[in-house]
Design a protein around this motif. Structure first.
Motif, PDB file in Angstrom:
ATOM      1  N   ILE A  41       0.858  -1.196   0.000  1.00 44.19           N
ATOM      2  CA  ILE A  41       0.000   0.000   0.000  1.00 44.19           C
ATOM      3  C   ILE A  41       0.892   1.244   0.000  1.00 44.19           C
ATOM      4  O   ILE A  41       0.649   2.191  -0.751  1.00 44.19           O
ATOM      5  N   GLY A  42       1.916   1.234   0.826  1.00 36.45           N
ATOM      6  CA  GLY A  42       2.871   2.349   0.838  1.00 36.45           C
ATOM      7  C   GLY A  42       3.494   2.570  -0.523  1.00 36.45           C
ATOM      8  O   GLY A  42       3.628   3.706  -0.982  1.00 36.45           O
ATOM      9  N   TYR A  45       1.077   4.401  -2.847  1.00 35.64           N
ATOM     10  CA  TYR A  45       1.027   5.839  -2.568  1.00 35.64           C
ATOM     11  C   TYR A  45       2.331   6.536  -2.954  1.00 35.64           C
ATOM     12  O   TYR A  45       2.320   7.703  -3.343  1.00 35.64           O
ATOM     13  N   HIS A  46       3.411   5.824  -2.890  1.00 37.80           N
ATOM     14  CA  HIS A  46       4.719   6.412  -3.174  1.00 37.80           C
ATOM     15  C   HIS A  46       5.003   6.508  -4.672  1.00 37.80           C
ATOM     16  O   HIS A  46       5.496   7.526  -5.157  1.00 37.80           O
ATOM     17  N   ARG A  47       4.678   5.448  -5.419  1.00 34.70           N
ATOM     18  CA  ARG A  47       5.150   5.395  -6.800  1.00 34.70           C
ATOM     19  C   ARG A  47       4.105   5.077  -7.867  1.00 34.70           C
ATOM     20  O   ARG A  47       4.251   5.488  -8.999  1.00 34.70           O
ATOM     21  N   TYR A  63       4.672   2.395   5.217  1.00 34.69           N
ATOM     22  CA  TYR A  63       5.991   1.776   5.356  1.00 34.69           C
ATOM     23  C   TYR A  63       6.343   1.630   6.833  1.00 34.69           C
ATOM     24  O   TYR A  63       6.862   0.609   7.274  1.00 34.69           O
ATOM     25  N   ARG A  64       6.078   2.675   7.611  1.00 35.59           N
ATOM     26  CA  ARG A  64       6.381   2.665   9.047  1.00 35.59           C
ATOM     27  C   ARG A  64       5.581   1.569   9.755  1.00 35.59           C
ATOM     28  O   ARG A  64       6.115   0.843  10.589  1.00 35.59           O
ATOM     29  N   ARG A  65       4.309   1.442   9.429  1.00 32.13           N
ATOM     30  CA  ARG A  65       3.478   0.397  10.057  1.00 32.13           C
ATOM     31  C   ARG A  65       4.014  -0.993   9.715  1.00 32.13           C
ATOM     32  O   ARG A  65       4.059  -1.875  10.569  1.00 32.13           O
ATOM     33  N   SER A  66       4.412  -1.175   8.468  1.00 31.35           N
ATOM     34  CA  SER A  66       4.977  -2.457   8.050  1.00 31.35           C
ATOM     35  C   SER A  66       6.290  -2.732   8.784  1.00 31.35           C
ATOM     36  O   SER A  66       6.528  -3.831   9.287  1.00 31.35           O
ATOM     37  N   MET A  71       8.199  -6.384   9.380  1.00 30.49           N
ATOM     38  CA  MET A  71       8.296  -6.850   7.993  1.00 30.49           C
ATOM     39  C   MET A  71       9.543  -6.269   7.322  1.00 30.49           C
ATOM     40  O   MET A  71       9.744  -5.049   7.339  1.00 30.49           O
ATOM     41  N   ASN A  72      10.345  -7.141   6.714  1.00 25.95           N
ATOM     42  CA  ASN A  72      11.551  -6.682   6.030  1.00 25.95           C
ATOM     43  C   ASN A  72      11.236  -5.731   4.883  1.00 25.95           C
ATOM     44  O   ASN A  72      11.995  -4.801   4.625  1.00 25.95           O
ATOM     45  N   GLU A  73      10.145  -5.966   4.198  1.00 25.32           N
ATOM     46  CA  GLU A  73       9.784  -5.088   3.081  1.00 25.32           C
ATOM     47  C   GLU A  73       9.504  -3.670   3.575  1.00 25.32           C
ATOM     48  O   GLU A  73       9.833  -2.689   2.925  1.00 25.32           O
ATOM     49  N   GLY A  74       8.902  -3.564   4.738  1.00 26.82           N
ATOM     50  CA  GLY A  74       8.668  -2.251   5.339  1.00 26.82           C
ATOM     51  C   GLY A  74       9.970  -1.578   5.731  1.00 26.82           C
ATOM     52  O   GLY A  74      10.155  -0.381   5.519  1.00 26.82           O
ATOM     53  N   LEU A  75      10.893  -2.354   6.296  1.00 24.60           N
ATOM     54  CA  LEU A  75      12.213  -1.832   6.657  1.00 24.60           C
ATOM     55  C   LEU A  75      12.918  -1.286   5.417  1.00 24.60           C
ATOM     56  O   LEU A  75      13.396  -0.149   5.406  1.00 24.60           O
TER      57      LEU A  75
END
Length: 191
Positions: A41-42, A45-47, A63-66, A71-75
């Motif tokens: 979802i991030g 919204y980003h790209r 991204y922060r919530r992930s 979650m590595n993808e969020g990191l």
């Protein structure tokens, strides 16, 4: 979980071609409590959403919530967002956390961050710190780090050229590329 995994895969295929439809499906998954969808979802919204619908603050929030959910993808995505925004302190904190979790892309992006900071004359970063960070990522098999070390070892700006190290690094890079060519699936060594 496997049902959601299949839905995530189908939705991921829509991200670039039909982002609004992908967002609706991801929001449904979010409402069902699926944390794996947050970084996607991030990313929308980003790209990927139409220009007028993009929202970097919402991207950062997802991204922060992930990331906070482990979650590595969020990191990765949060660190890259901070890197792209030149929020070096925040990016360093995120990537250092990834390094502590032995997440391979974090090793490379921490090195890239230090490299970028050095090019902007940040006082806390030395050439040695940059080289050490790239060597840590390369030792773990990250191909972009290996390629960058090849350039560093040959360039006199970084110190006396180390041609033997450069040749060994080049050979490691070719071997890594060969292995990836036969794997035929996405790999953290290229993120």
């Amino acid at each position: 979980m496997s049902a959601n995994l299949e839905r995530l895969k189908r939705t991921h295929a829509l991200v670039q071609t039909r982002p609004d439809e992908a967002l609706a499906e991801l929001r449904t998954l979010e409402a069902e409590g699926d944390i794996a969808c947050l970084a996607m979802i991030g990313g929308l919204y980003h790209r990927y959403l139409a220009e007028e619908k993009r929202d970097v603050s919402k991207a950062e929030e997802y991204y922060r919530r992930s990331y906070d959910a482990g979650m590595n993808e969020g990191l990765y995505s949060l660190g890259r967002l901070y890197f792209d925004q030149k929020k070096y302190g925040e990016a360093e904190c995120v990537f250092l956390d990834g390094v502590s979790k032995n997440f391979l892309p974090a090793f490379f992006w921490l090195a890239r961050l230090y490299d970028e900071m050095l090019s902007h004359a940040e006082q806390a970063v030395t050439k040695e710190k940059v080289v050490l960070a790239y060597e840590n990522a390369a030792r773990r098999g990250h191909l972009y780090a290996i390629r960058r070390l090849f350039d560093i070892y040959r360039n006199p700006w970084w110190g006396a050229p180390q041609y033997l190290k450069a040749i060994r690094t080049y050979i490691r890079m070719i071997a890594g590329i060969r292995v990836l060519f036969f794997c035929r699936h996405p790999d953290d060594r290229l993120r």
